[in-house]
Each structure stands twice: as C-alpha cells, then as structure tokens.
Motif scaffolding. Structure first.
Motif, PDB file in Angstrom:
ATOM      1  N   LEU A 268       0.824  -1.210   0.000  1.00 60.00           N
ATOM      2  CA  LEU A 268       0.000   0.000   0.000  1.00 60.00           C
ATOM      3  C   LEU A 268       0.858   1.259   0.000  1.00 60.00           C
ATOM      4  CD1 LEU A 268      -2.820  -0.978   2.539  1.00 60.00           C
ATOM      5  CD2 LEU A 268      -2.998  -0.820   0.051  1.00 60.00           C
ATOM      6  N   ALA A 269       2.057   1.179   0.563  1.00 62.64           N
ATOM      7  CA  ALA A 269       2.923   2.355   0.663  1.00 62.64           C
ATOM      8  C   ALA A 269       3.356   2.876  -0.705  1.00 62.64           C
ATOM      9  CB  ALA A 269       4.143   2.037   1.520  1.00 62.64           C
ATOM     10  N   GLU A 270       3.202   2.072  -1.749  1.00 58.65           N
ATOM     11  CA  GLU A 270       3.586   2.494  -3.090  1.00 58.65           C
ATOM     12  C   GLU A 270       2.512   3.361  -3.757  1.00 58.65           C
ATOM     13  OE1 GLU A 270       4.381  -1.064  -5.219  1.00 58.65           O
ATOM     14  OE2 GLU A 270       5.960  -1.743  -3.836  1.00 58.65           O
ATOM     15  N   LYS A 271       1.328   3.426  -3.145  1.00 58.62           N
ATOM     16  CA  LYS A 271       0.222   4.172  -3.733  1.00 58.62           C
ATOM     17  C   LYS A 271       0.245   5.640  -3.289  1.00 58.62           C
ATOM     18  CE  LYS A 271      -2.823   0.139  -4.011  1.00 58.62           C
ATOM     19  NZ  LYS A 271      -2.970   0.166  -5.486  1.00 58.62           N
ATOM     20  N   GLU A 272      -0.299   6.522  -4.121  1.00 58.30           N
ATOM     21  CA  GLU A 272      -0.422   7.940  -3.777  1.00 58.30           C
ATOM     22  C   GLU A 272      -1.785   8.264  -3.175  1.00 58.30           C
ATOM     23  OE1 GLU A 272       2.046  10.126  -3.827  1.00 58.30           O
ATOM     24  OE2 GLU A 272       3.284   8.396  -4.412  1.00 58.30           O
ATOM     25  N   GLU A 273      -2.734   7.350  -3.345  1.00 57.51           N
ATOM     26  CA  GLU A 273      -4.057   7.505  -2.744  1.00 57.51           C
ATOM     27  C   GLU A 273      -4.624   6.113  -2.532  1.00 57.51           C
ATOM     28  OE1 GLU A 273      -5.737   9.985  -5.724  1.00 57.51           O
ATOM     29  OE2 GLU A 273      -6.298   8.302  -7.024  1.00 57.51           O
ATOM     30  N   ILE A 274      -5.553   6.042  -1.586  1.00 58.00           N
ATOM     31  CA  ILE A 274      -6.115   4.744  -1.215  1.00 58.00           C
ATOM     32  C   ILE A 274      -7.603   4.710  -1.552  1.00 58.00           C
ATOM     33  CG2 ILE A 274      -6.692   3.222   0.727  1.00 58.00           C
ATOM     34  CD1 ILE A 274      -3.774   3.109   0.062  1.00 58.00           C
ATOM     35  N   ARG A 275      -8.001   3.677  -2.305  1.00 58.65           N
ATOM     36  CA  ARG A 275      -9.410   3.444  -2.604  1.00 58.65           C
ATOM     37  C   ARG A 275      -9.933   2.323  -1.705  1.00 58.65           C
ATOM     38  NH1 ARG A 275     -10.674   5.490  -7.943  1.00 58.65           N
ATOM     39  NH2 ARG A 275      -8.801   6.473  -8.841  1.00 58.65           N
ATOM     40  N   ALA A 276     -11.247   2.249  -1.591  1.00 56.67           N
ATOM     41  CA  ALA A 276     -11.847   1.271  -0.674  1.00 56.67           C
ATOM     42  C   ALA A 276     -11.408  -0.150  -1.007  1.00 56.67           C
ATOM     43  CB  ALA A 276     -13.374   1.393  -0.727  1.00 56.67           C
ATOM     44  N   GLU A 277     -11.359  -0.499  -2.282  1.00 57.21           N
ATOM     45  CA  GLU A 277     -10.998  -1.869  -2.667  1.00 57.21           C
ATOM     46  C   GLU A 277      -9.556  -2.222  -2.309  1.00 57.21           C
ATOM     47  OE1 GLU A 277     -11.181   0.644  -6.541  1.00 57.21           O
ATOM     48  OE2 GLU A 277     -12.316   0.439  -4.650  1.00 57.21           O
ATOM     49  N   ASP A 278      -8.702  -1.195  -2.127  1.00 60.29           N
ATOM     50  CA  ASP A 278      -7.300  -1.456  -1.759  1.00 60.29           C
ATOM     51  C   ASP A 278      -7.182  -2.050  -0.361  1.00 60.29           C
ATOM     52  OD1 ASP A 278      -6.440  -0.368  -4.174  1.00 60.29           O
ATOM     53  OD2 ASP A 278      -6.303   1.664  -3.328  1.00 60.29           O
ATOM     54  N   LEU A 279      -8.222  -1.861   0.468  1.00 60.25           N
ATOM     55  CA  LEU A 279      -8.129  -2.253   1.875  1.00 60.25           C
ATOM     56  C   LEU A 279      -8.812  -3.580   2.185  1.00 60.25           C
ATOM     57  CD1 LEU A 279      -8.877   1.263   3.432  1.00 60.25           C
ATOM     58  CD2 LEU A 279      -6.644   0.195   3.065  1.00 60.25           C
ATOM     59  N   LEU A 280      -9.372  -4.245   1.172  1.00 64.85           N
ATOM     60  CA  LEU A 280     -10.168  -5.447   1.426  1.00 64.85           C
ATOM     61  C   LEU A 280      -9.361  -6.574   2.049  1.00 64.85           C
ATOM     62  CD1 LEU A 280     -12.577  -5.659  -1.635  1.00 64.85           C
ATOM     63  CD2 LEU A 280     -13.011  -4.800   0.668  1.00 64.85           C
ATOM     64  N   ASN A 281      -8.088  -6.709   1.683  1.00 64.50           N
ATOM     65  CA  ASN A 281      -7.275  -7.813   2.206  1.00 64.50           C
ATOM     66  C   ASN A 281      -6.313  -7.343   3.301  1.00 64.50           C
ATOM     67  OD1 ASN A 281      -8.370  -9.743   0.367  1.00 64.50           O
ATOM     68  ND2 ASN A 281      -7.100  -8.859  -1.260  1.00 64.50           N
ATOM     69  N   THR A 282      -6.602  -6.172   3.866  1.00 71.20           N
ATOM     70  CA  THR A 282      -5.711  -5.594   4.877  1.00 71.20           C
ATOM     71  C   THR A 282      -6.412  -5.518   6.230  1.00 71.20           C
ATOM     72  OG1 THR A 282      -4.646  -4.220   3.186  1.00 71.20           O
ATOM     73  CG2 THR A 282      -4.337  -3.568   5.488  1.00 71.20           C
ATOM     74  N   PRO A 283      -5.863  -6.136   7.273  1.00 69.01           N
ATOM     75  CA  PRO A 283      -6.441  -5.980   8.616  1.00 69.01           C
ATOM     76  C   PRO A 283      -6.388  -4.507   9.022  1.00 69.01           C
ATOM     77  CG  PRO A 283      -4.863  -7.783   8.558  1.00 69.01           C
ATOM     78  CD  PRO A 283      -4.706  -7.043   7.271  1.00 69.01           C
ATOM     79  N   MET A 284      -7.535  -3.950   9.427  1.00 66.76           N
ATOM     80  CA  MET A 284      -7.618  -2.525   9.716  1.00 66.76           C
ATOM     81  C   MET A 284      -7.624  -2.253  11.214  1.00 66.76           C
ATOM     82  SD  MET A 284      -7.606  -1.170   6.776  1.00 66.76           S
ATOM     83  CE  MET A 284      -7.919   0.506   7.357  1.00 66.76           C
ATOM     84  N   VAL A 285      -6.936  -1.173  11.586  1.00 63.98           N
ATOM     85  CA  VAL A 285      -6.977  -0.641  12.945  1.00 63.98           C
ATOM     86  C   VAL A 285      -7.706   0.698  12.859  1.00 63.98           C
ATOM     87  CG1 VAL A 285      -5.631   0.086  14.947  1.00 63.98           C
ATOM     88  CG2 VAL A 285      -4.759  -1.729  13.449  1.00 63.98           C
ATOM     89  N   THR A 286      -8.729   0.890  13.664  1.00 60.81           N
ATOM     90  CA  THR A 286      -9.517   2.115  13.589  1.00 60.81           C
ATOM     91  C   THR A 286      -9.787   2.668  14.970  1.00 60.81           C
ATOM     92  OG1 THR A 286     -11.764   1.242  13.847  1.00 60.81           O
ATOM     93  CG2 THR A 286     -10.753   1.005  11.680  1.00 60.81           C
ATOM     94  N   ALA A 287     -10.204   3.933  14.996  1.00 55.90           N
ATOM     95  CA  ALA A 287     -10.731   4.497  16.234  1.00 55.90           C
ATOM     96  C   ALA A 287     -12.031   3.786  16.568  1.00 55.90           C
ATOM     97  CB  ALA A 287     -10.968   5.998  16.074  1.00 55.90           C
ATOM     98  N   SER A 288     -12.441   3.838  17.827  1.00 51.62           N
ATOM     99  CA  SER A 288     -13.646   3.132  18.265  1.00 51.62           C
ATOM    100  C   SER A 288     -14.865   3.566  17.467  1.00 51.62           C
ATOM    101  CB  SER A 288     -13.881   3.391  19.762  1.00 51.62           C
ATOM    102  OG  SER A 288     -12.772   2.963  20.508  1.00 51.62           O
ATOM    103  N   ARG A 289     -14.887   4.847  17.050  1.00 55.12           N
ATOM    104  CA  ARG A 289     -16.018   5.373  16.295  1.00 55.12           C
ATOM    105  C   ARG A 289     -15.660   5.549  14.812  1.00 55.12           C
ATOM    106  NH1 ARG A 289     -19.606   8.335  19.721  1.00 55.12           N
ATOM    107  NH2 ARG A 289     -19.967   9.869  18.077  1.00 55.12           N
ATOM    108  N   GLY A 290     -14.608   4.846  14.393  1.00 57.48           N
ATOM    109  CA  GLY A 290     -14.030   5.126  13.090  1.00 57.48           C
ATOM    110  C   GLY A 290     -14.873   4.793  11.880  1.00 57.48           C
ATOM    111  N   PHE A 291     -15.847   3.876  11.997  1.00 58.54           N
ATOM    112  CA  PHE A 291     -16.579   3.445  10.813  1.00 58.54           C
ATOM    113  C   PHE A 291     -17.995   3.993  10.789  1.00 58.54           C
ATOM    114  CE2 PHE A 291     -14.605  -0.306   8.461  1.00 58.54           C
ATOM    115  CZ  PHE A 291     -13.362   0.301   8.495  1.00 58.54           C
ATOM    116  N   GLN A 292     -18.194   5.164  11.338  1.00 51.96           N
ATOM    117  CA  GLN A 292     -19.512   5.754  11.331  1.00 51.96           C
ATOM    118  C   GLN A 292     -19.613   6.838  10.267  1.00 51.96           C
ATOM    119  OE1 GLN A 292     -20.692   6.974  15.249  1.00 51.96           O
ATOM    120  NE2 GLN A 292     -20.138   5.038  16.186  1.00 51.96           N
ATOM    121  N   GLY A 293     -20.839   7.143   9.881  1.00 50.01           N
ATOM    122  CA  GLY A 293     -21.098   8.285   9.005  1.00 50.01           C
ATOM    123  C   GLY A 293     -20.398   8.217   7.678  1.00 50.01           C
ATOM    124  N   GLU A 294     -19.606   9.263   7.396  1.00 54.58           N
ATOM    125  CA  GLU A 294     -18.986   9.419   6.077  1.00 54.58           C
ATOM    126  C   GLU A 294     -18.059   8.265   5.721  1.00 54.58           C
ATOM    127  OE1 GLU A 294     -18.256  13.874   4.842  1.00 54.58           O
ATOM    128  OE2 GLU A 294     -17.549  13.541   6.899  1.00 54.58           O
TER     129      GLU A 294
END
Length: 295
Positions: free
Chosen positions: A176-202
């Motif tokens: 992923l570090a080789e990309k200049e921007e991240i699209r949603a499909e880029d993250l499908l096979n990546t374990p995500m770390v988020t804030a507790s409220r990170g997947f709300q709203g926008e």
C-alpha cells in the motif's frame, strides 16, 4: 447526603477497615459506624459487606464510590473557582480534546490567553467524543473539541477553522505504501486498525458496498497506540492526518477524499467561572478572526 459523609465513606472504602479509617479521619469508630448506617438508611441500600477483618463494597457501594469521587471532585473545583473570583483573573480552565490538527489552533489561543492572564491554568483531558461528552455533562470539563456534527440540543459550539483529512497509515515496506491515494478496494485484504467510532457516518458511506467485507483487527482511541500496532505488522490504521510523523510509517490520503470538521463545544446554559468565561470569549474572537482570514 453531605459531602463530609461522602468523604468518610471514601476513606472506609480506601482502607477497607472502619478502625483504620477512623484513625485517618480522626473520628471515633462508633461515630463513623453510625454515619455509615445512616447513609445506608438514607439511600435504602447496603453499601458494605462486613467481616471481622475487613470491609468489602457491594455493587451499590462501588456505584456510590464512583459517584462520590465525581461529586467531591466537582465540589473542589467549584470551591477553587469561588476562591479566585475576586482576585486578578485566575483559576482553572478544563478542556477535553481528541487528536486533531485543529488542536494546534486551540493551543495557540491558549498560549496567547495565558500571556494576558498568567495566573490562569489549563487542565487538558485527552479522550474520544463519548468520554468528552460525558465529562462535559457531569461538569468535570468546561469545554471540549469534538468532531462535527454537534448535537445542538445539548451544546453550544464554534466550528474550528481546520479541515481534518482522512487516510491510512501503513508501513513503508507494505504494498500500500507504493500508492499515492487509497481506494476502498485497496483495503479489502488488509487488517484494519480504527478508532472506536471510526466506521460511522462518512467513512461507512465511503466504503459503500464493501463496508461489510473490511476486516477490523483492532480499535482504539489514541493514534500513537494504533500506529504502534501497524508498525509491528498489523495492517493499516484508518485515521486523520496529524501534525506528526511515525518512524517507518507513511500516511496516504483516501480517494475520493474525505475531510471532516471539528468544533469547540460547551454545555448549553452552562455557568462558568470567571476564568473559563473570559477564555471562551477570547477563544471565540480568535476563531472568528482565523476563520475570516481563511475565507
């Protein structure tokens, strides 16, 4: 229920022994036992489980312990505010904030205000929106910086003049570090770390139909801790860009871009100390000037 009695109760809870508590408080043991019996009668609950050697709090006792600590802390804060009322402007202003770029603007305002009023002190509490809302509601915090939108039924607020840019933090050696921007499909096979409220709203809307396919490996409320997980090999952090860098990690913005705003908030109809009122007036004027300059 008197504050004095709550102090007695907390001393017993701390010592787990009436005799030791009576020695600490310089109150006779019979008088202390009588006060606790009257407190239990007043509340209609059992606060202690007694034995020959120690005292253990019941569930109701644990609840009262937490509430008593809050009440006594608030009473102490109120007392300090009144002591400082008639002197040169002094006192304590309590502010809660999440981790935002807008915190830098607030910090500049605090420094400028303290130069004018050097006897005023600030106490900063770091937490997420839920923590800060709770503390403002209970009177433990005067002001807070939180993400918009703000519940206008409960709070007054001023928007901060900084946009928060969302992206991911990834290891420099990841694909992923080789990309200049991240699209949603880029993250499908990546374990995500988020804030507790990170997947709300926008953010949930940004993932769209892929939302349910994203793997959440961990959640947290402090970006440094989340970044350390990723540095150790746990996927990527979904976060806002801060004014800091992390060794071996790279921030990459999302596409389509997501930008959010924050606000300085306070409880509706709140009655502030002189120091807090003066700081809020000062901050309001500064933020209006800054916002005007950014238009």
């Amino acid at each position: 229920m008197e504050l004095r009695v709550l102090n007695y109760f907390l001393a017993i809870a701390r010592e787990e022994n009436i005799t030791k508590a009576s020695q600490t408080l310089h109150v006779s043991q019979p008088a202390l036992s009588r006060q606790m019996m009257q407190l239990e009668e007043e509340l209609g609950v059992k606060l202690f489980t007694r034995s020959n050697h120690n005292i253990v709090l019941t569930e109701d006792g644990l609840l009262l312990k937490r509430r008593a600590q809050e009440l006594l802390s608030l009473a102490d804060k109120t007392k300090r505010d009144f002591i400082n009322k008639d002197a040169e402007l002094s006192g304590e202003v309590t502010i809660g904030s999440g981790e935002f770029r807008s915190t830098r603007e607030l910090a500049k305002i605090m420094v400028a205000f303290q130069k004018k009023h050097p006897l005023v002190q600030f106490r900063i509490y770091s937490g997420n929106a839920d923590n800060i809302q709770d503390y403002i509601g209970r009177g433990h915090l005067d002001l807070g910086v939180m993400g918009e939108p703000v519940d206008i039924r409960k709070y007054e607020f001023i928007s901060m003049p900084v946009k928060e840019k969302w992206g991911v933090l990834v290891r420099q050696d990841s694909e992923l570090a080789e990309k200049e921007e991240i699209r949603a499909e880029d993250l499908l096979n990546t374990p995500m770390v988020t804030a507790s409220r990170g997947f709300q709203g926008e953010l949930a809307a940004w993932f769209g139909d892929l939302y349910d396919k994203v793997k959440i490996a961990a959640t947290g409320n402090l970006l440094y801790n989340e970044a350390m997980l990723v540095e150790s090999g746990m996927g990527a952090v979904l976060c806002i860009q801060l004014n800091c860098t992390y060794e071996n990690l790279r921030f990459i913005p999302l596409y389509p871009a997501i930008e959010s705003r924050t606000a300085l908030v306070w409880k509706k109809d709140a009655i502030f100390s002189s120091a807090t009122s003066a700081f809020l007036d000062f901050a309001s004027q500064c933020l209006k000037v800054i916002s005007g300059n950014k238009i």
